[in-house]
Design an enzyme around this catalytic site. Sequence first.
Site, PDB file in Angstrom:
ATOM      1  N   ASP A 272       0.849  -1.190   0.000  1.00 49.21           N
ATOM      2  CA  ASP A 272       0.000   0.000   0.000  1.00 49.21           C
ATOM      3  C   ASP A 272       0.887   1.244   0.000  1.00 49.21           C
ATOM      4  O   ASP A 272       1.900   1.304   0.706  1.00 49.21           O
ATOM      5  CB  ASP A 272      -0.929  -0.008   1.219  1.00 49.21           C
ATOM      6  CG  ASP A 272      -2.067   0.985   1.090  1.00 49.21           C
ATOM      7  OD1 ASP A 272      -3.221   0.540   0.951  1.00 49.21           O
ATOM      8  OD2 ASP A 272      -1.810   2.214   1.134  1.00 49.21           O
TER       9      ASP A 272
ATOM     10  N   HIS B 135      -6.960  -5.785   2.247  1.00 48.25           N
ATOM     11  CA  HIS B 135      -5.836  -5.185   2.969  1.00 48.25           C
ATOM     12  C   HIS B 135      -5.223  -6.256   3.870  1.00 48.25           C
ATOM     13  O   HIS B 135      -5.950  -6.956   4.589  1.00 48.25           O
ATOM     14  CB  HIS B 135      -6.316  -4.047   3.871  1.00 48.25           C
ATOM     15  CG  HIS B 135      -6.853  -2.846   3.163  1.00 48.25           C
ATOM     16  ND1 HIS B 135      -6.108  -1.707   2.960  1.00 48.25           N
ATOM     17  CD2 HIS B 135      -8.070  -2.593   2.628  1.00 48.25           C
ATOM     18  CE1 HIS B 135      -6.847  -0.800   2.334  1.00 48.25           C
ATOM     19  NE2 HIS B 135      -8.045  -1.307   2.126  1.00 48.25           N
TER      20      HIS B 135
ATOM     21  N   HIS C 190     -10.276  -5.307  -3.116  1.00 45.25           N
ATOM     22  CA  HIS C 190      -8.921  -5.578  -2.627  1.00 45.25           C
ATOM     23  C   HIS C 190      -8.989  -5.961  -1.156  1.00 45.25           C
ATOM     24  O   HIS C 190      -9.818  -5.444  -0.407  1.00 45.25           O
ATOM     25  CB  HIS C 190      -7.991  -4.378  -2.829  1.00 45.25           C
ATOM     26  CG  HIS C 190      -8.570  -3.075  -2.352  1.00 45.25           C
ATOM     27  ND1 HIS C 190      -9.518  -2.385  -3.079  1.00 45.25           N
ATOM     28  CD2 HIS C 190      -8.363  -2.360  -1.224  1.00 45.25           C
ATOM     29  CE1 HIS C 190      -9.854  -1.287  -2.425  1.00 45.25           C
ATOM     30  NE2 HIS C 190      -9.178  -1.253  -1.280  1.00 45.25           N
TER      31      HIS C 190
ATOM     32  N   ASN D 260     -12.874  -3.044   2.708  1.00 44.96           N
ATOM     33  CA  ASN D 260     -13.858  -1.979   2.815  1.00 44.96           C
ATOM     34  C   ASN D 260     -14.834  -2.128   1.651  1.00 44.96           C
ATOM     35  O   ASN D 260     -14.417  -2.239   0.495  1.00 44.96           O
ATOM     36  CB  ASN D 260     -13.173  -0.610   2.770  1.00 44.96           C
ATOM     37  CG  ASN D 260     -12.243  -0.409   3.959  1.00 44.96           C
ATOM     38  OD1 ASN D 260     -12.556  -0.820   5.069  1.00 44.96           O
ATOM     39  ND2 ASN D 260     -11.087   0.206   3.723  1.00 44.96           N
TER      40      ASN D 260
ATOM     41  N   GLN E  95     -14.208   2.672   1.423  1.00 42.23           N
ATOM     42  CA  GLN E  95     -13.610   2.207   0.155  1.00 42.23           C
ATOM     43  C   GLN E  95     -13.382   3.405  -0.759  1.00 42.23           C
ATOM     44  O   GLN E  95     -14.281   4.241  -0.959  1.00 42.23           O
ATOM     45  CB  GLN E  95     -14.525   1.187  -0.546  1.00 42.23           C
ATOM     46  CG  GLN E  95     -13.867   0.575  -1.780  1.00 42.23           C
ATOM     47  CD  GLN E  95     -14.693  -0.530  -2.427  1.00 42.23           C
ATOM     48  OE1 GLN E  95     -15.823  -0.805  -2.013  1.00 42.23           O
ATOM     49  NE2 GLN E  95     -14.130  -1.145  -3.449  1.00 42.23           N
TER      50      GLN E  95
END
Length: 114
Positions: A31, A102, A100, A87, A94
Amino acid sequence: MTQATLFERIIAREIPATIVFEDAQCLAFKDINPQAPLHALVVPKRPIPKVSDAVPSDAALLGHLLLVAAQVARDAGYGEAFRLAINNGAGAGQTVFHLHVHVLAGRPLTWPPG
Ligand code: AMP
């Protein structure tokens, strides 16, 4: 034609990222704004905007993302304590509408999350 998502552009190597895992179905990369010593994102190569858009035929892909997320945590040395977060929707935080997972680890992870 719909515009490629940010993560599709990372998958296509149009935008640089620190890639930590790749296979035929997904890509995992660091990230850009890490919230923990390990903060990676696992994204399917076939974009699904959000979990609530997934359909029964996506079940194997969704399961694969979790297995890869655990592998990413293990590979970084955090196999015993990590958090996976997804999210779903702007109201849940989001910001990129390409599903995706995390992967967060490396610091105390309190509950409930913010
Ligand atoms: P979410 O808010 O759940 O949609 O998560 C989107 C995540 O994408 C955030 O944690 C961002 O920091 C991350 N992000 C945005 N742009 C990039 C990028 N170019 N490379 C890596 N991560 C990114």
